[in-house]
Write an enzyme that holds these catalytic residues in place. Structure first.
Site, mmCIF file in Angstrom:
data_model
loop_
_atom_site.group_PDB
_atom_site.id
_atom_site.type_symbol
_atom_site.label_atom_id
_atom_site.label_comp_id
_atom_site.label_asym_id
_atom_site.label_seq_id
_atom_site.Cartn_x
_atom_site.Cartn_y
_atom_site.Cartn_z
ATOM 1 N N ARG A 107 0.882 -1.178 0.000
ATOM 2 C CA ARG A 107 0.000 0.000 0.000
ATOM 3 C C ARG A 107 0.908 1.212 0.000
ATOM 4 N NH1 ARG A 107 -5.099 1.426 3.790
ATOM 5 N NH2 ARG A 107 -5.988 0.044 2.207
ATOM 6 N N HIS A 134 -7.775 1.060 -5.964
ATOM 7 C CA HIS A 134 -7.873 0.151 -4.812
ATOM 8 C C HIS A 134 -8.557 -1.145 -5.270
ATOM 9 C CE1 HIS A 134 -7.855 -1.266 -0.836
ATOM 10 N NE2 HIS A 134 -8.711 -0.455 -0.252
ATOM 11 N N GLN A 137 -10.271 -3.849 -2.824
ATOM 12 C CA GLN A 137 -11.538 -3.417 -2.253
ATOM 13 C C GLN A 137 -12.715 -3.785 -3.159
ATOM 14 O OE1 GLN A 137 -12.143 -1.755 0.801
ATOM 15 N NE2 GLN A 137 -14.189 -2.444 0.244
ATOM 16 N N ASP A 225 -17.661 7.095 -0.137
ATOM 17 C CA ASP A 225 -16.333 6.959 0.466
ATOM 18 C C ASP A 225 -16.025 8.294 1.150
ATOM 19 O OD1 ASP A 225 -13.784 6.060 1.176
ATOM 20 O OD2 ASP A 225 -12.947 6.213 -0.839
ATOM 21 N N CYS A 266 -16.280 1.476 1.663
ATOM 22 C CA CYS A 266 -15.094 0.641 1.900
ATOM 23 C C CYS A 266 -14.597 0.736 3.340
ATOM 24 C CB CYS A 266 -13.990 1.022 0.927
ATOM 25 S SG CYS A 266 -13.342 2.693 1.141
ATOM 26 N N ARG A 294 -13.268 -8.716 2.336
ATOM 27 C CA ARG A 294 -11.871 -8.423 1.969
ATOM 28 C C ARG A 294 -11.030 -9.679 2.211
ATOM 29 N NH1 ARG A 294 -9.965 -3.233 2.080
ATOM 30 N NH2 ARG A 294 -8.134 -4.226 1.179
HETATM 31 N N1 CP Z 1 -11.032 -0.228 3.071
HETATM 32 C C1 CP Z 1 -9.719 -0.289 3.427
HETATM 33 O O1 CP Z 1 -8.827 -0.513 2.595
HETATM 34 O O2 CP Z 1 -9.507 -0.127 4.751
HETATM 35 P P1 CP Z 1 -8.101 0.080 5.481
HETATM 36 O O3 CP Z 1 -7.587 1.432 5.071
HETATM 37 O O4 CP Z 1 -8.417 -0.009 6.924
HETATM 38 O O5 CP Z 1 -7.160 -1.002 5.016
HETATM 39 N N1 NVA Z 2 -10.263 6.773 -0.595
HETATM 40 C C1 NVA Z 2 -9.743 6.323 0.677
HETATM 41 C C2 NVA Z 2 -9.914 4.849 0.807
HETATM 42 C C3 NVA Z 2 -9.431 4.266 2.111
HETATM 43 C C4 NVA Z 2 -9.547 2.771 2.173
HETATM 44 C C5 NVA Z 2 -8.300 6.721 0.814
HETATM 45 O O1 NVA Z 2 -7.521 6.574 -0.131
HETATM 46 O O2 NVA Z 2 -7.937 7.222 1.884
#
Ligand code: CP
Ligand code: NVA
Length: 308
Positions: A107, A134, A137, A225, A266, A294
């Site tokens: 990530r 993502h 997700q 989101d 998410c 997930r």
């Molecule tokens: N939805 C998601 O990716 O959550 P986290 O940021 O907690 O991993």
């Molecule tokens: N759009 C959000 C998703 C988190 C899982 C971010 O990138 O922070």
């Protein structure tokens, strides 16, 4: 090499296999303690590196638990604690990690980091979120929709709010799983232009509807989101809130969709900002199934990556 970098760069056939396998693995675990191993142990003897350059709850825990259920082992690494965060190149990091582990999940911020990691690693790389997409997700989201309502093909999915990284993966998924997608948000926060052009060229049933009330008419699924993503500067918070306030998902907006419409997010959510608590905790919300899935969907992604 089966890298899982994005939904649109993975074949529709493989995506379908992963969703179905994730569901089968979930069913096979019914009634078991969470920590119990699966009957099948496809990751036995395998080591998985989970690298985080941004915070995470779901991605971190679901990949870790999923690997262990399948017999593998994990190491969770923070980018800052690695030499990667102190000047070692991504290419060198990828080549070194490939000598120790069988699979890398990362990530990060810029998608070029994941791409370079995949280019230089000799083991599969999974995109665990970038500023731009993502994909993991959306695998869980498609699985969740289908678990509740059957095939997503031909359904109307409406996204309200920021045209962000999670939306981008929904756009990729609309092409691969053949559902209709509507973006409803302010022009200033429109989705990634390159992805929109690609979707249009691919014939995706995608429209932009600025009016959220018109957008949700006939919707089978409404998705929201956070208004401020991890890569967005906190200084943009007020401006973003002002632009996005009209796109909050509340009971009235849910009622303007189909009576059996589902709500997804998410997570993490900012309660009573992009969505009200009454919707999050209401009968149409499947947010915690989404979070659970997930785990199951990513187990199938890891098996696909490793050819197991
Ligand atoms: N939805 C998601 O990716 O959550 P986290 O940021 O907690 O991993
Ligand atoms: N759009 C959000 C998703 C988190 C899982 C971010 O990138 O922070």
């Amino acid at each position: 090499m089966n890298h899982f970098l994005d939904i649109h760069t993975t074949s529709a056939e493989d995506l379908r296999t992963m969703i179905d396998q994730g569901r089968a693995m979930k069913d096979a675990r019914q009634g078991r303690p969470r920590g119990a191993p699966d009957d099948e142990q496809p990751l036995a003897g395998h080591m998985v590196a989970l690298i985080f350059e941004k915070p995470s709850t779901r991605t971190r825990v679901s990949f870790d638990v999923g690997t262990r259920q399948m017999g593998g082992q994990t190491m969770v690494l923070s980018g800052q604690d690695m030499q990667l965060g102190h000047g070692e190149t991504i290419a060198d990091t990828a080549r070194v990690l490939s000598r120790y582990v069988d699979l890398i999940m990362i990530r990060t911020f810029d998608e070029s980091v994941v791409q370079e990691m995949a280019e230089y690693a000799s083991v599969p790389v999974i995109n665990g979120l970038t500023d731009r997409s993502h994909p993991c997700q959306i695998m869980a989201d498609v699985m969740t929709y289908e678990e509740h309502r059957g095939p997503i093909k031909g359904k109307k999915v409406v996204w309200t709010g920021d045209g962000n990284n999670v939306f981008a993966s929904f756009l990729h998924a609309a092409q691969q799983f053949e559902f209709e997608l509507v973006f409803s948000g302010p022009q200033q926060l429109d989705p990634d232009r390159e992805y929109v052009s690609m979707a249009r060229e691919a014939g995706v049933d995608f429209t932009i509807q600025r009016d959220p009330w018109k957008a949700v008419d006939g919707a089978d699924l409404i998705v929201a989101d956070t208004w401020v993503s991890m890569h967005d500067a906190q200084s943009t918070r007020e401006r973003r809130h002002n632009l996005l306030r009209a796109y909050q998902v509340n009971d009235a907006l849910m009622q303007a969709a189909k009576p059996d419409a589902l709500f997804m997010h998410c997570l993490p959510a900012h309660r009573n900002e992009e969505v009200t608590s009454s919707v999050m905790d209401g009968p149409q919300s499947v947010i915690f199934d989404e979070a659970e899935n997930r785990l199951h969907a990513q187990k199938a992604v890891m098996r696909w990556c490793l050819g197991k």
